[in-house]
Motif scaffolding. Structure first.
Motif, short mmCIF file in Angstrom:
data_model
loop_
_atom_site.label_atom_id
_atom_site.label_comp_id
_atom_site.label_asym_id
_atom_site.label_seq_id
_atom_site.Cartn_x
_atom_site.Cartn_y
_atom_site.Cartn_z
N ASN A 52 36.47 8.97 31.09
CA ASN A 52 35.33 9.35 30.64
C ASN A 52 34.44 10.18 31.56
N HIS A 92 37.68 10.53 26.44
CA HIS A 92 37.34 9.18 25.89
C HIS A 92 36.65 9.45 24.51
N ASN A 116 36.81 2.10 37.27
CA ASN A 116 36.06 1.73 35.82
C ASN A 116 36.83 2.96 34.88
N GLY A 120 38.28 1.34 31.39
CA GLY A 120 37.75 1.94 30.09
C GLY A 120 38.87 2.57 29.38
#
Length: 168
Positions: A52, A92, A116, A120
């Motif tokens: 992301n 993402h 993260n 994710g």
């Protein structure tokens, strides 16, 4: 086009059992290709890749890299066309097209591309019902350097490829 050329012209490549793997920028590429591969690949492995780009922009310890690579902050309404295209193509944003098993690997001491990003991608795949595994190394950074962790990395990596690509 490279994978198509290899699959169609190299006799030892089985185009029905192709896997796509990558680390760092290659991990980002894996996340992007997971939604743009036209069913070429039967399995994916991403190691320490950005998933992301919007969260990556502020989550890194190296803001210089985000500014250099992305050209601008995602919240600027007057961002450059280059920056706009970068954020529009963040992996993402294409998870709705994911359909292939994926293994996400990350080190929690990787402060440039935080874990993260792996969490994710893993959660996105699982929430979509896609087979996924997550391998997190709490004591590794962008590279897996400790011998025992390296053994686990190798076993998990090749086990994933065997599970999805090996003939029964």
């Amino acid at each position: 086009s490279a994978i198509d050329d290899a699959a169609n012209n190299l006799p030892y490549v089985d185009k029905d059992r192709l896997g796509c793997v990558g680390a760092s920028f290659g991990g980002f590429s894996v996340y992007y290709l997971a939604s743009h591969h036209d069913k070429r690949f039967k399995a994916f492995i991403a190691h320490d890749g950005a998933f992301n780009l919007e969260s990556m922009y502020t989550d890194t310890e190296e803001a210089w890299f985000s500014n250099w690579e992305y050209d601008d902050a995602y919240w600027n309404k007057d961002m450059t066309d280059r920056a706009r295209r970068t954020y529009e193509n963040s992996p993402h944003k294409f998870v709705d097209k994911w359909d292939t098993p994926i293994l996400c690997i990350h080190g929690e001491m990787d402060y440039r591309i935080n874990a993260n990003q792996g969490f994710g991608a893993f959660n996105a795949a699982r929430l979509r019902g896609i087979p996924a595994e997550l391998l997190i190394f709490p004591d590794e950074n962008h590279w897996v350097l400790k011998p025992q962790n390296g053994v686990l990395w190798q076993r998990t990596f090749f086990g994933w490829l065997d599970k999805w690509l090996k003939k029964n």
